[in-house]
Design an enzyme around this catalytic site. Structure first.
Site, PDB file in Angstrom:
ATOM      1  N   LYS A  13     -75.727  -1.233   5.386  1.00 40.44           N
ATOM      2  CA  LYS A  13     -75.166  -1.841   4.264  1.00 40.44           C
ATOM      3  C   LYS A  13     -75.822  -1.609   2.930  1.00 40.44           C
ATOM      4  O   LYS A  13     -76.692  -2.031   2.778  1.00 40.44           O
ATOM      5  CB  LYS A  13     -75.378  -3.623   4.836  1.00 40.44           C
TER       6      LYS A  13
ATOM      7  N   LYS B 101     -82.866  -9.302   9.467  1.00 40.83           N
ATOM      8  CA  LYS B 101     -84.074  -8.901  10.002  1.00 40.83           C
ATOM      9  C   LYS B 101     -85.004  -8.769   9.100  1.00 40.83           C
ATOM     10  O   LYS B 101     -85.124  -7.965   8.298  1.00 40.83           O
ATOM     11  CB  LYS B 101     -83.499  -7.207  10.493  1.00 40.83           C
TER      12      LYS B 101
ATOM     13  N   HIS C 121     -78.324 -13.516  10.879  1.00 38.22           N
ATOM     14  CA  HIS C 121     -78.352 -12.138  10.658  1.00 38.22           C
ATOM     15  C   HIS C 121     -79.509 -11.532  10.145  1.00 38.22           C
ATOM     16  O   HIS C 121     -79.361 -10.062  10.140  1.00 38.22           O
ATOM     17  CB  HIS C 121     -77.020 -11.690  10.156  1.00 38.22           C
TER      18      HIS C 121
ATOM     19  N   ASP D 140     -72.736   2.215 -10.596  1.00 36.60           N
ATOM     20  CA  ASP D 140     -72.877   3.249 -11.591  1.00 36.60           C
ATOM     21  C   ASP D 140     -74.245   3.787 -11.324  1.00 36.60           C
ATOM     22  O   ASP D 140     -75.007   4.322 -12.568  1.00 36.60           O
ATOM     23  CB  ASP D 140     -73.130   2.408 -13.015  1.00 36.60           C
TER      24      ASP D 140
ATOM     25  N   HIS E  74     -73.848   1.975  10.253  1.00 34.17           N
ATOM     26  CA  HIS E  74     -74.252   0.646  10.388  1.00 34.17           C
ATOM     27  C   HIS E  74     -74.796   0.229   9.189  1.00 34.17           C
ATOM     28  O   HIS E  74     -75.207  -1.003   8.905  1.00 34.17           O
ATOM     29  CB  HIS E  74     -74.986   0.288  11.672  1.00 34.17           C
TER      30      HIS E  74
ATOM     31  N   ASP F 110     -99.249  -9.448   8.688  1.00 37.43           N
ATOM     32  CA  ASP F 110    -100.453  -9.949   7.935  1.00 37.43           C
ATOM     33  C   ASP F 110    -100.058 -10.494   6.454  1.00 37.43           C
ATOM     34  O   ASP F 110    -101.112 -10.764   5.630  1.00 37.43           O
ATOM     35  CB  ASP F 110    -101.427  -9.055   7.823  1.00 37.43           C
TER      36      ASP F 110
END
Length: 400
Positions: A320, A150, A148, A325, A318, A155
């Site tokens: 995450k 990404k 999952h 705090d 979508h 370089d």
């Protein structure tokens, strides 16, 4: 008597198959765990938060254009639509220019990527590989596991990680989902080295090509911000649990899917009892069957304990994001669900930088303004069909 023997043979066959699948899962899990960086990688660098698909692809393509030595690109979903074709066209051109281009995608996540498109990329010089292509050994485990992550590395100096995949829906072009909201980090500095290490492990696992050398890890100036990169699901889960247990004032969780395990749910309930404000931001729409219904029992319990649950209605949420705090924040690929924390391969970036947290808070405020607060009474008036789907989801929780 013949019928009895037939039944016994069928039962024996079922037991043998069940044992085989169980062993396949256990050995597969043990084998794949060796291919993840177990220790948290603490590095400096600098990050820019990207929240829209237009900004993400514009910035990503601009950086890819500047590549001189190598492009390491890893996505869970890579669609062969308008933006996907634009991406492959760019990668093919860079490969023809002499840049080493390696594209790694998850087999199940990118299942509909056509063989013709892959063949054309390879002809142009793009190196392509699938993560967790179902094959022996560990066929059933690979069938269930997803890479999952990404990760994009240019370089060995600049990079990206977060929630965006490659597809038109991430630009808000899916009429059912509408405007797409996601959080992605554009990174530079030594933090790129940790992403590179994990990419090379994933690439070796998928392609059997082992890469090393200083060209992949150039010397980089220290950055003004400090990041902790987590790649191990155990480390990510432990981080979430520890931070919830130590929270003093506020916990914010943004996730498209909310299916915690018993320990995380208890920790959130205990935080509420301590007087900690807990805010959950989830989408009102669903892009997968049953995941929304699977969350309802957890949300109902939290709502009754005083939790605030907001549903993003202006498109699809979508992102995450996890913040405690207003002092520590986590942005990455891990959803707040069982699959992400116990099955998938993920990457998360943790930071404490006050300015970056302030930028993230502003983005959250925008998203909360586009959301509607869920009332517990709404969950008490669910239809019979929804209640049926909740019961079905209970059986399928580990696979959702």
């Amino acid at each position: 008597m013949a019928i009895v023997y037939s039944i016994l043979i069928l039962l024996l066959a079922a037991v043998i198959i069940a044992v085989f699948i169980w062993l396949d899962f256990q050995l597969g899990k043990k084998n794949v765990a060796k291919k993840e960086l177990e220790d948290p990688a603490v590095c400096t660098g600098e990050a820019v938060l990207i929240t829209t698909g237009t900004d993400f692809f514009d910035t990503l393509f601009e950086e890819i254009e500047q590549a001189k030595h190598h492009l390491h690109i890893q996505f869970y979903i890579f669609n062969e639509d308008c933006i996907g074709k634009e991406m492959t066209s760019l990668l093919k051109r860079k490969a023809r220019e002499g840049v080493a281009v390696r594209l790694l995608v998850d087999y199940m996540g990118s299942f509909f990527l056509k063989k013709k498109a892959i063949h054309e990329m390879k002809l142009a010089g793009v190196q392509f590989a699938y993560s967790f292509k179902p094959e022996f050994p560990y066929f059933f485990y690979k069938l269930n596991r997803r890479n999952h992550r990404k990760i994009t590395i240019i370089d060995g100096k600049k990079g990206f990680t977060g929630g965006f995949n490659v597809g038109d829906e991430y630009l808000g072009r899916d009429p059912k989902l509408g405007d797409w909201r996601d959080y992605h980090l554009q990174l530079d500095g030594p933090v790129i080295h940790s992403l590179q290490h994990q990419f090379l492990l994933d690439w070796e696992e998928a392609s059997c090509e082992k890469l090393s050398g200083n060209s992949y890890f150039p010397e980089l100036e220290e950055g003004p911000q400090t990041f902790t990169a987590l790649f191990s699901s155990k480390q990510i889960y432990s981080f979430f649990l520890q931070q919830i247990e130590q929270a003093k004032t506020r916990i914010f969780i943004g996730s498209p899917y909310f299916i915690p395990d018993a320990s995380l749910q208890r920790a959130l309930l205990h935080a509420l009892k301590r007087g900690v404000e807990v805010i959950l931001l989830v989408p009102m729409k669903s892009d997968h069957p049953l995941v929304k219904e699977a969350s309802y029992p957890y949300l109902r319990e939290l709502l009754k304990a005083g939790c605030r649950v907001d549903q993003y209605y202006e498109g699809f949420f979508h992102a995450k994001v996890f913040m405690v705090d207003e002092k520590i924040c986590d942005i990455g690929t891990t959803n707040f669900d069982l699959r992400s924390m116990f099955t998938n391969s993920e990457v998360n970036c943790i930071f404490h930088d006050p300015e970056l947290i302030k930028v993230t808070l502003k983005a959250l405020e925008v998203d909360l303004a586009r959301s509607e607060t869920l009332q517990v009474t709404a969950l008490d008036r669910l239809s019979l069909w929804t209640k049926t789907k909740i019961q079905i989801s209970r059986v399928l929780l580990p696979f959702l």
